[in-house]
Design an enzyme around this catalytic site. Structure first.
Site, PDB file in Angstrom:
ATOM      1  N   GLU A  53       4.178  -5.139  12.121  1.00  0.00           N
ATOM      2  CA  GLU A  53       3.260  -3.989  12.028  1.00  0.00           C
ATOM      3  C   GLU A  53       2.077  -4.449  11.196  1.00  0.00           C
ATOM      4  OE1 GLU A  53       3.722  -1.303  13.592  1.00  0.00           O
ATOM      5  OE2 GLU A  53       5.836  -0.779  13.683  1.00  0.00           O
TER       6      GLU A  53
ATOM      7  N   ASN B 183       0.811  -1.228   0.000  1.00  0.00           N
ATOM      8  CA  ASN B 183       0.000   0.000   0.000  1.00  0.00           C
ATOM      9  C   ASN B 183       0.844   1.277   0.000  1.00  0.00           C
ATOM     10  OD1 ASN B 183       0.694  -0.741   2.636  1.00  0.00           O
ATOM     11  ND2 ASN B 183      -1.000   0.399   3.495  1.00  0.00           N
TER      12      ASN B 183
ATOM     13  N   GLY C 299       2.344  -5.928   7.252  1.00  0.00           N
ATOM     14  CA  GLY C 299       1.308  -6.530   6.407  1.00  0.00           C
ATOM     15  C   GLY C 299       0.079  -6.852   7.231  1.00  0.00           C
ATOM     16  N   SER C 300      -0.667  -7.854   6.782  1.00  0.00           N
ATOM     17  CA  SER C 300      -1.953  -8.158   7.416  1.00  0.00           C
ATOM     18  C   SER C 300      -1.757  -8.925   8.735  1.00  0.00           C
ATOM     19  CB  SER C 300      -2.801  -8.990   6.464  1.00  0.00           C
ATOM     20  OG  SER C 300      -2.160 -10.226   6.234  1.00  0.00           O
ATOM     21  N   THR C 301      -2.775  -8.851   9.566  1.00  0.00           N
ATOM     22  CA  THR C 301      -2.692  -9.524  10.867  1.00  0.00           C
ATOM     23  C   THR C 301      -2.608 -11.044  10.725  1.00  0.00           C
ATOM     24  OG1 THR C 301      -3.661  -7.679  12.050  1.00  0.00           O
ATOM     25  CG2 THR C 301      -3.935  -9.849  13.055  1.00  0.00           C
TER      26      THR C 301
ATOM     27  N   CYS D 116      -2.919   1.425   6.642  1.00  0.00           N
ATOM     28  CA  CYS D 116      -3.143   0.663   7.880  1.00  0.00           C
ATOM     29  C   CYS D 116      -3.798   1.547   8.938  1.00  0.00           C
ATOM     30  CB  CYS D 116      -1.831   0.097   8.390  1.00  0.00           C
ATOM     31  SG  CYS D 116      -0.551   1.345   8.582  1.00  0.00           S
TER      32      CYS D 116
ATOM     33  N   GLY E 150       0.945 -11.793   9.695  1.00  0.00           N
ATOM     34  CA  GLY E 150       1.839 -11.351  10.772  1.00  0.00           C
ATOM     35  C   GLY E 150       1.834 -12.297  11.968  1.00  0.00           C
TER      36      GLY E 150
END
Ligand code: NAD
Length: 486
Positions: A251, A149, A229-231, A285, A234
């Protein structure tokens, strides 16, 4: 003609791969570049190159590493226009977003250069008169996995401080933005003359990311991981790193609230909501994902917000700079956003603005009557869709803001700074911005989330702490006798 990329960047060489994958311009689905598709073999090569380079790089006088960080910043500054254009085409972003991002990247490298001039440890008191030191030293190979992003900004943040501190790096950018998040940096590092193996870039397709990603954690040379990136991904990365007892700074996603109090400056509140919810199509985010508005000012706020958001034009950003709302990054993301809108409407939400989805283009959408059973209330949207929810007291606003597994950032709009601080202290987020939207970042600040939004901090001395290890060293000066029987 798709852009030709020279290969992976390993050990100071451009390394071609047997196969490539397509990198699409999300605005029209055209192939923007053919990208090298790394396998496990090239991943291991890159990790070995980084391991070999570590000794000499970490032994360099610190100022030499800083000078190289400054050179990197200067090369990026010189190539700014080129980077802006690539960000626009590879990522589907508005020109203003590209200008901001391309201007931010050099600042990260300047800040990383400066971080080497700060104190590197502490002198501690000693019970027996020793000279007792807490010092920090680089860890070894750090791997960086970055998202699409803000590909250049988030890659820069993941690598610059780790490198300045004396670590070597293997970077794997997102398969959606392998150039602006990855191979662009390889070109810059080559031009800046960074020694071979200090920085390596491997790009791979989504099909290979699991195997490549596992190796970037499991390889014995890897001592630290920077993941943005995404949860869900992650969580896997942090768990895998944890099993090896390796440090991972992750993050992740967010569901940030903007709280608009009854004494708010309505103009400021409206701009913060509009920018925070719709900048880069809500694909940040820290995007505002819930606007909470005091019931006393709900109607005038809503009227202004709808009016301001209705001025944001949707369209291909590379065709016209007035197209502020470009495409979402891919069809999967557009389908997810549409599902959230459909789910909300089916459960009783109403549309105050927008709601239209045309392929990857989603209109700026403001929803009312959103309730906790709706996906758009609970899940990260990552698109230009935002609910506006009324509240009657600060306690209620705080409860709604905290009613999420995420905890990245937040915003509070009020003329009363004491009230703002009281609210900020009770929000379960890693960051909070008063009289601003939740979207804020600077290279030297402790950036990061609470709860499911992440673990660890990127930025300034916090990055330095993340990507170094602390050691205790003492010098004995005759004050500590051994027991006589020894
Ligand atoms: P993603 O998790 O799908 O991908 C992020 C990176 O992980 C990519 O490089 C991807 O190739 C890689 N990856 C995917 N699966 C992997 C695996 N099994 N092993 C190793 N690597 C793997 O996220 P995305 O779609 O690229 O980015 C959007 C998400 O990132 C959103 O949730 C957003 O909130 C979050 N984000 C967080 C921050 C922050 O600082 N907190 C910043 C930007 C984006």
């Amino acid at each position: 003609m798709p852009k030709r990329l020279k290969g992976l960047w390993i050990g100071g060489q451009w390394v071609p791969t047997a196969t490539t994958f397509e990198d699409l311009n999300p605005a029209d689905g055209s192939v923007w570049a053919e990208v090298p598709d790394a396998s496990l073999t090239e991943t291991t090569m890159a990790l070995r190159a980084a391991q070999q380079a570590f000794g000499a790089w970490s032994a360099l006088p610190f100022q030499h590493r800083s000078h190289l960080m400054i050179k990197i910043a200067e090369v990026v500054e010189r190539r700014k226009d080129e980077l802006v254009e690539a960000l626009r085409q590879e990522g589907g972003g508005w020109i203003g977003k590209g200008m901001f991002e391309a201007g931010y990247v050099p600042e990260v490298f300047y800040a990383a250069a400066a971080s080497n001039y700060a104190a590197m440890g502490e002198v501690l008191p000693s019970e027996s008169g020793k000279f007792s030191l807490a010092v920090r030293r680089p860890m070894g190979v750090v791997t960086c996995i970055s998202p699409w992003n803000f590909p250049s900004l988030l890659t820069a943040r993941g690598i610059a401080f780790a490198l300045a501190a004396g670590n070597t790096v293997v970077l794997k950018p997102s398969e959606e933005t392998p150039y602006t998040g990855g191979l662009f940096f390889a070109e810059v590092f080559e031009e800046a003359g960074v020694p071979a193996g200090v920085f390596n870039v491997i790009t791979c397709s989504r099909d290979r990311v699991q195997a490549v990603g596992d190796e970037l954690i499991d390889h014995p040379a890897v001592k630290g991981i920077s993941f943005t990136g995404s949860t869900p991904v992650g969580r896997m990365i942090a768990a895998r790193a944890g099993a090896h007892l390796k440090k991972a700074c992750v993050e992740l996603g967010g569901k940030d609230a903007l709280i608009v109090c009854d004494d708010a400056d309505l103009e400021r509140a409206t701009q913060a909501a509009n920018f925070g919810s719709f900048m880069h199509q809500g694909q940040i985010c820290m995007s505002v994902e819930k606007v909470l508005v005091h019931e006393k000012i709900f109607e005038p706020f809503l009227q202004r917000f709808v009016q301001r958001a209705s001025g944001l034009k949707v369209g291909d950003p590379s065709k016209d700079p007035s197209h502020i709302i470009g495409p979402l990054i891919n069809d999967k993301q557009a389908a997810k956003v549409k599902q959230q809108i459909d789910d909300a409407l089916a459960k009783g939400a109403t549309v105050a603005l927008g709601g239209g989805v045309n392929g990857r283009y989603v209109e700026p959408t403001i929803l009312l009557n959103v309730t906790p059973d709706m996906l758009v209330y609970r899940e990260e949207t990552f698109g230009p869709v935002v609910p506006v929810i009324p509240f009657a007291s600060d306690d209620e606003a705080i409860a709604i803001a905290n009613d999420t597994e995420y905890g990245l950032s937040s915003g509070v709009i009020t003329r009363d700074e004491s009230r703002a601080l009281a609210i900020a202290h009770r929000l379960e987020t890693g960051m909070c911005h008063v009289n601003c939207s939740s979207v804020n970042d600077e290279p030297h600040v402790p950036f990061g989330g609470s709860k499911a939004s992440g673990l660890g901090r990127h930025g300034g001395r916090w990055s330095h702490e993340t990507f170094t290890e602390t050691r205790w060293i003492t010098l004995e000066r005759g004050g500590r006798a051994f027991p006589p029987m020894f």
